[in-house]
Each structure stands twice: as C-alpha cells, then as structure tokens.
Design an enzyme around this catalytic site. Structure first.
Site, PDB file in Angstrom:
ATOM      1  CD  GLU A  83      -1.199  -0.416   3.617  1.00 48.15           C
ATOM      2  OE1 GLU A  83      -1.245  -1.161   4.353  1.00 48.15           O
ATOM      3  OE2 GLU A  83      -2.073   0.753   3.891  1.00 48.15           O
ATOM      4  CG  HIS A  89      -2.363  -6.232  10.478  1.00 50.71           C
ATOM      5  ND1 HIS A  89      -1.352  -5.965   9.834  1.00 50.71           N
ATOM      6  CD2 HIS A  89      -3.258  -5.140  10.533  1.00 50.71           C
ATOM      7  CE1 HIS A  89      -1.336  -4.625   9.789  1.00 50.71           C
ATOM      8  NE2 HIS A  89      -2.314  -3.903  10.173  1.00 50.71           N
ATOM      9  CB  CYS A 128      -2.438  -4.133   6.380  1.00 47.03           C
ATOM     10  SG  CYS A 128      -2.045  -2.399   6.886  1.00 47.03           S
TER      11      CYS A 128
END
Ligand code: CAA
Length: 403
Positions: free
Chosen positions: A79, A233, A111
């Site tokens: 990103e 994450h 993400c």
C-alpha cells in the site's frame, strides 16, 4: 493437494530509532509507546530502500535457481507502492532474475494485500500444480512527524514461496472473510502519508476479527481449543492482543494462557520493526515460528488479516513435520543484531528526504547501505536499482519524456 508456504524470507532496513528516545522527544511517557502501544524499536528506511528493494532483499535470501526457473507468478501486496501504473512486482521480477514466463502484478487493499495474494496463489496452484508463486508484502508505514500515528510507523518486507507439498505450513480448510466500506485509514493518491481515524481503526479491527471468528467457527466447527496459536496483523503489537482478548472468554484458562503466550512470542519481531502493513501478519507468523522452539510439528495456527477500508480474513494453517529446518533463524538474528540506531533528529532528517519529482537526476550513495538490493538513484522519473549480490547494475532505463 496440499498447498502452503514452502519458504519464508524477511528483510528490514539497517536503521532504527529507539521508542523510549522518541517518546522523550515527543514529551510522552516512554511506557505509552513500549507498553501502551507495545513497540521498542521502529525501523527506518533510508532513501536507498523502497518497497521494491525491501521485497527483493527478502526474496533473495530464500530463492534458489530452481525457484527462479519455476516461479511463474509474482504477486506483490503493498500500500506504499512506487508507481500508480507499473507494478512493483515487475521490478522485483527483473532484480531477482526470474524466468520471463511469469505473471507479475501488484495487489492492493491496505494491509490485506499480501493475504489476497496468498488466496490468489492458492487458486493458481490448484489449477497449475507444478507452479511456484512468489508472494511479497512490502511497505513503509508513514503517518508523519509529530502525528498520532508516528509511533506506529515501520519498514520491511516478507517474501514467501507458495507451492504444493510445502515445507513449512499447509493452508487448511475454509477461510472466513468480509468487506465493509469504512473510512478508518486511507492514503489519497496525492499524499505520501496516510490519513487515519485511530480510534475508529482500533474498533473496526476488533469488530472485523470478532465477525470473522464467528463466521469461521460456523464454517469449520473449530473452537479456541483447536488452535495452538493465532497470528495477527500487527499495526502495533498491543492491537493483536486486544483482538485476541475479545474472544478469550469462550475458552478455558489453559486456552487463554497458551494463546496469549504465543501472541507475545509472535510479536517479538514486530515490536522491533514497527508496522510493515501488508507484511505485518506474516512477520508475526515468522516471529512465532522462529522464536517459539516448543511449537510442535502439526500445530494449527490461525491467521487474521485486516486491511483498513476495510477487508478482514481469518484462515488457518498447520505446521509441516520438520518445518524448523526450513527457517533462517540465525540470519534473522544477525539482521536485527547488526542494525544501527539513529537519533530522533537523524530519523527526522531521513524522514524528510525525498526523491526529485521534476525529472532531474539524483545518484544515491549505496555504499552506506549494507543491503544487496538498493535504489541507486532516479533519472528521468525512472528509479534505478542495483543488485550488488548478482553484480548487476540495472540498465539505466531513463524515461525520455519530452514535456
Ligand atoms: N503507560 C502505559 N500505557 C499507557 C501510558 C503509560 N504511561 N499512556 C498511555 N498508555 C496506553 C493507553 O491507555 C492506551 O492503551 P489502550 O489502548 O489499551 O487503552 C495506549 O497506551 C495508547 O494510548 P492512546 O489510545 O491514548 O494513544 P493515541 O490516541 O495517541 O494513539 C493509535 C494510538 C490510535 C494506535 C495511534 O498510534 C494511531 O492512530 N496509529 C495508526 C492507526 C493504527 O495503527 N490503527 C490500528 C488498527 S488499523 C490497522 O490495523 C491497519 C493498519 O495497519 C493501519
């Protein structure tokens, strides 16, 4: 057919800033960063490292000649890509000397990009069992100096070879996934830094995990007791812990202890690198695999991916017999041990350095950067890369654009 992670590589730049010192300069109690957010060190990318070079450096440590010949798909989740049109995967494909008979594309959804890439890789291998897919996640997280998000920046990359009969992890069973249009974090094409509603992003992360977990349980019949660990994450390490705690009351005391302990081990690398967006989940998985020597072959690990905006996905993998032999624990210990600390003012200086955007030429000093693959400059709006390991200096592919 078993499909999963055959190899996993990691790279982070050689510079970092100490979060205690950043806290001091920002007039914040150090414990807010080290305990409240859960970060110790934040990786800093010099101008000679960008998402392309970091991904190439992560891949270099795992690929052999057979991989280079057999990889027929390069999927690059990012990103913080360097071009609005040309995929970062094409640069990496060339820098690694991969077979020309390959597809190379960039995948974007904050993400979540590398997880989307993994799912695409699974489909590709199911149709083409002899294929090997190179999945890359590489990002530089930038919120800006003196911003609320500053303590959650970072830089680094993960590279994975996904194939049939993998050596490290087999992806198993169905996946639970969801999409909802949420403005919690985004970066308009004209901005080098992300915009974020921090509180909303935290809430959405937890809500997406809870919804994905409910969906996952309904699809699979599995419960907390069936998992040895969950990898999350990790935009900052406390985030995963908060999400995990939201479901722990469903399990026993022993489940809580096991899952929290493994979460802590899985956060070791992330605590020392910071947010690397698309690669953060896989960095946490790597930390768990390399730092928990007691994790048994066959262990089931849940993986939760969250990409603001937002998409969430929960899936699982099981560790293959002898998986530890395929890790690079010593190399990663060395990568961390040889990093150099920069002061907060040096970090601020590096943060503000930019490449020219007017087409002028800039040559960078790559000798200060120990990495094999470096950005050596820019000419005619075209980035120039060098792979010191292969001795190949990229041809000067200056774009001769008349304006
Ligand atoms: N000692 C110990 N803890 C302390 C402390 C002290 N002296 N001072 C504060 N804390 C604790 C607070 O209690 C708080 O803990 P809890 O969240 O458990 O309550 C924690 O430190 C953080 O404090 P604040 O909430 O006051 O921090 P903040 O408002 O300054 O910012 C942030 C925190 C929202 C995460 C901000 O850094 C941010 O916006 N980061 C970027 C966005 C982000 O990472 N969002 C995560 C979900 S989105 C996602 O996952 C996608 C992605 O990668 C971006």
């Amino acid at each position: 057919m078993e499909i999963g992670i055959d190899k996993i590589g990691f790279y982070t730049p050689h510079l970092y800033v100490d979060m205690n010192k950043l806290a001091y300069e920002r007039n914040v109690e150090p414990e807010k960063f080290t305990i409240g957010i859960g970060q110790e060190k934040m990786a800093i990318a010099p101008l000679t490292q960008d998402p392309v070079t970091m991904a190439a450096n992560a891949a270099l440590e795992i690929l052999d000649e057979e991989d280079k010949e057999k990889i027929d798909f390069v999927l690059f989740g990012t990103e913080s890509g360097i071009d609005q049109s040309k995929s970062a995967a094409v640069y990496v494909h060339r820098l690694l000397g991969l077979n020309a008979q390959a597809r190379a594309v960039e995948v974007k959804q904050a993400c979540y990009g590398a997880t989307a890439a993994i799912q695409m890789a699974k489909g590709h291998i199911a149709l083409n069992p002899e294929s090997r897919v190179l999945v890359l996640g590489s990002d530089i997280a930038r919120y800006g100096l003196n911003t609320g998000g500053e303590a959650t920046q970072g830089a680094g990359a993960i590279a994975m070879v996904v194939s049939k009969d993998p050596s490290i992890m087999v992806f198993e069973g169905p996946s639970a996934y969801l999409t909802d249009d949420v403005m919690d974090f985004w970066r308009p094409a004209y901005s080098g830094e992300a915009f974020v509603d921090g509180k909303l992003s935290n809430e959405q992360y937890i809500a997406f995990f809870s919804r994905a977990w409910d969906q996952y349980k309904a699809k699979t019949g599995l419960e907390l007791a069936d998992f040895d660990a969950f990898s999350f994450h990790l935009p900052y390490t406390k985030m995963g812990k908060k999400a995990l705690k939201a479901v722990l009351d469903e399990g026993s005391e022993a489940d809580s202890e096991r899952l929290l302990a493994n979460h802590q081990i899985g956060a070791i690398y992330n605590r020392n690198v910071g947010n690397i967006y698309t690669a953060s989940l896989y960095l946490s998985l790597l930390s768990l695999l390399e730092q928990n020597e007691d994790l048994q072959d066959g262990s089931r690990i849940g993986l939760f991916s969250y990409g603001s905006g937002a998409v969430g996905e929960l899936f699982a993998g099981r560790l293959k017999n002898g998986y530890r032999e395929h890790l690079h624990v010593e190399r990663h210990r060395e990568l961390f041990a040889t990093r150099k600390e920069v002061t907060v003012s040096e970090y601020e200086e590096i943060f503000q350095e930019t490449l020219p955007t007017d087409g002028s030429r800039l040559e960078l000093d790559i000798h200060q950067d120990p990495a094999n693959v470096c950005l050596s400059g820019i000419e005619g709006h075209a980035r120039q890369y060098v792979n010191k390991a292969s001795g190949i200096r990229e041809e000067k592919v200056a774009a001769h654009v008349e304006r």
